[in-house]
Scaffold this active site. Structure first.
Site, PDB file in Angstrom:
ATOM      1  N   LYS A 130       0.815  -1.222   0.000  1.00 61.10           N
ATOM      2  CA  LYS A 130       0.000   0.000   0.000  1.00 61.10           C
ATOM      3  C   LYS A 130       0.849   1.273   0.000  1.00 61.10           C
ATOM      4  O   LYS A 130       0.365   2.323  -0.396  1.00 61.10           O
ATOM      5  CB  LYS A 130      -0.950   0.000   1.197  1.00 61.10           C
ATOM      6  CG  LYS A 130      -0.280   0.117   2.543  1.00 61.10           C
ATOM      7  CD  LYS A 130      -1.324   0.075   3.653  1.00 61.10           C
ATOM      8  CE  LYS A 130      -0.660   0.074   5.025  1.00 61.10           C
ATOM      9  NZ  LYS A 130      -1.620  -0.171   6.102  1.00 61.10           N
ATOM     10  N   ARG A 131       2.080   1.164   0.431  1.00 62.75           N
ATOM     11  CA  ARG A 131       2.962   2.334   0.416  1.00 62.75           C
ATOM     12  C   ARG A 131       3.185   2.843  -0.999  1.00 62.75           C
ATOM     13  O   ARG A 131       3.352   4.022  -1.239  1.00 62.75           O
ATOM     14  CB  ARG A 131       4.333   1.969   1.014  1.00 62.75           C
ATOM     15  CG  ARG A 131       4.461   2.142   2.495  1.00 62.75           C
ATOM     16  CD  ARG A 131       4.606   3.608   2.880  1.00 62.75           C
ATOM     17  NE  ARG A 131       3.371   4.095   3.487  1.00 62.75           N
ATOM     18  CZ  ARG A 131       2.986   3.794   4.717  1.00 62.75           C
ATOM     19  NH1 ARG A 131       3.743   3.075   5.507  1.00 62.75           N
ATOM     20  NH2 ARG A 131       1.847   4.232   5.170  1.00 62.75           N
TER      21      ARG A 131
END
Length: 492
Positions: free
Chosen positions: A255-256
RNA sequence: GGCGUUAUGGUGUAACUGGUUAACACGUCGCCCUCUCAAGGCGAAGAGUCCGGGUUCGAGCCCCGGUAACGCUACCA
């Protein structure tokens, strides 16, 4: 064992439904349906520390949104339930006893602190961090004494000291892993819950799973599973390890660096059939008849296919093993193709369902009603809720007394804080204010920063309410995109 | 560090059991269409198949040796 193909996915309810779950789910679904088999959904909720109560329902909803439906699962039942691992603890307990009795596993009384200390020492000595076998050497008397003293324990797999485990991966062939490289894995945690390794093997056997189709990251621990099947005297399933979806930099999708929540994709207006199509492209299981003798139209159509097409033409043996980059650019192109293919009525309906829904307008009303003099002005003050891309001006988002670096670092921490927050106004507020206090930022500085990132301007309807109705997935995505964009500017 | 997996243009994939100038899609660039922007049409650039050896008349496909990337290395999955 029955000859019917039975496969499964076993997601963990630890947060938003993940795009990787959809990918592996799709593959399992296709595999089962092509062979007249069953597709099972099992919830892997054995980690109480990471458990998110709302997660399970979101997983169901997201998979159904995509059209990946299951024959057996927690909500639909089936002959091999329960399908939620937290409801199967007695089963694991009984199986653990069997393993202890036949010598395939043993109780370990080492504390987490001791283990942590030893691991650090091993690392410092440049040794492989492995369990040192202390409790494996305990005599029966010592074990009984510990038990009598009420010491808490875990149960570990007794991996043979010598030899190697050889197993077959259906796409790669034989894989050999030496037992010196297989740790005495914890099978049962001190809280009485099993770890993935135990629960997975026990359930797969009891649920009569014939083919384990899962992500490549599991290859290294497959010997532990094979050892368990042998310890129980069970027949092995076939193993198919699928390549891992990647970020643009080739690391495992996260998700980063990429939106990974299916909720995000849905709310941002991606169509399920486009997402499905795109996932089907990852790994190349579909024969691609693209050719220079075709017209451009035919060539493009070769990459556009439905679930029905996949069921008809997908070939598992064709899957290419390099980890495919989850390329948002191509996903968007595909989604555009699907959107354009819709009839006018269907497109309008999509807009009504996804971005201009009555429910959304109802939530928006209290934010705008007493701030406008004409309805046309709604767009003036709430445009950011209907945009995908907002670009805040630098002189607005950066507080006068803060440096660029400081502000971006703060934004990163704010993002992390909000990721962990329940998406309701009081919780969002608390998360923001806690960070402001900790970092000695004023309320005005913090709120202005976040407001600017979210809306592009320094004035907007109340921020907390705005965040609330815009949703967690898209709000966080907007922050990540802001940070990404700023990092690129910093570099150049 | 150890172990495992993988390796074709920027990205996703093709290339029958080794056989001519490595194909398609996305993206990029240019042109056309057009009030603009998209969409659409036409065209172009971009890899010599991770590197080095070997086998062969011939290797992206086979063999050997490297390298790199990724994954695992938790009382997470």
């Amino acid at each position: 064992m029955s000859s019917t193909v039975r496969v499964r996915i076993a997601p963990s309810p630890t947060g938003d439904p993940h795009v990787g779950t959809a990918y592996i789910g799709l593959l399992n679904y296709i595999y089962a349906k092509q062979r007249g088999g069953k597709f099972i959904l099992r919830i892997e909720d054995t980690d109480r520390t990471r458990f998110v109560p709302t997660s399970e329902a979101m997983i169901f909803e997201a998979l159904r949104w995509l059209g990946i439906d299951w024959d057996e699962g927690p909500d639909v039942g089936g002959p091999h339930g329960p399908y939620r691992q937290s409801e199967r603890t007695e089963i694991y307990r009984a199986h653990t006893s069997t393993l202890i009795e036949n010598g395939s596993a043993y109780r370990c009384f080492c504390t987490p602190e001791e283990l942590d200390q030893r691991r650090k020492a091993q690392l410092a000595a440049k040794m492989a961090p492995r369990y040192d076998g202390t409790c494996r050497r305990l005599t029966k008397e010592q074990v009984d004494a510990n038990l009598a003293a009420g010491k808490s324990f875990t149960v570990r797999l007794a991996v043979p000291a010598e030899g190697a485990t050889v197993f077959r991966d259906e796409l790669r062939g034989e894989i050999t892993i030496d037992h010196h490289n297989v740790d005495d894995q914890v099978l049962m945690k001190s809280d009485g819950f099993p770890t993935y390794h135990l629960a997975n093997v026990v359930d797969d056997h009891l649920m009569e799973i014939t083919d384990v189709i899962r992500a490549e990251e599991w290859i290294s621990s497959t010997p532990k599973h094979v050892l368990l099947y042998k310890a129980f005297g069970w027949e092995l399933p076939k193993f198919w390890h699928m390549p891992l979806l990647r970020n643009t930099d080739k690391s495992k999708i996260s998700k980063r660096k990429n939106p990974v929540s299916l909720i995000y994709y849905r709310q941002a207006g991606f169509l399920p059939q486009a997402m499905l199509n795109f996932l089907g492209l990852m790994g190349g299981g579909m024969p691609a008849p693209g050719d220079h003798n075709n017209t451009p139209e035919q060539n493009r159509a070769a990459e556009i296919f439905s679930m029905a097409d996949m069921l008809e033409r997908f070939v598992f043996e064709r899957i290419s093993l390099g980890g495919p980059v989850f390329d948002l650019v191509k996903l968007k192109w595909l989604n555009g193709e699907y959107l354009r293919a819709l009839s006018k009525e269907e497109f309008a309906q999509q807009m009504r369902d996804v971005i201009f829904s009555d429910a959304f307008l109802a939530k928006l009303t209290p934010l705008v009603q007493n701030r406008v003099e004409t309805l046309a002005q709604v767009g003036d003050i709430a445009d950011f809720l209907f945009k995908d891309n907002v670009v805040p001006a630098e002189d607005v988002w950066m507080p006068k007394k803060r440096s660029r670096e400081e502000t971006l670092a703060f934004t990163g921490e704010l993002l992390a804080a909000l990721e962990g927050a329940e998406w309701a106004e009081p919780a969002i507020d608390a998360a923001i204010r806690a960070l402001l206090t900790a970092k000695e930022w004023s309320v005005k500085e913090g709120f202005t920063l976040l407001r600017t990132i979210m809306t592009g301007t320094a004035s907007s309807p109340p921020l907390l309410e705005s965040l609330g109705i815009f949703g967690k997935a898209r709000s966080l995505d907007r922050m990540r995109r802001f940070l990404d964009a700023q990092k690129k500017i910093s570099k150049s």
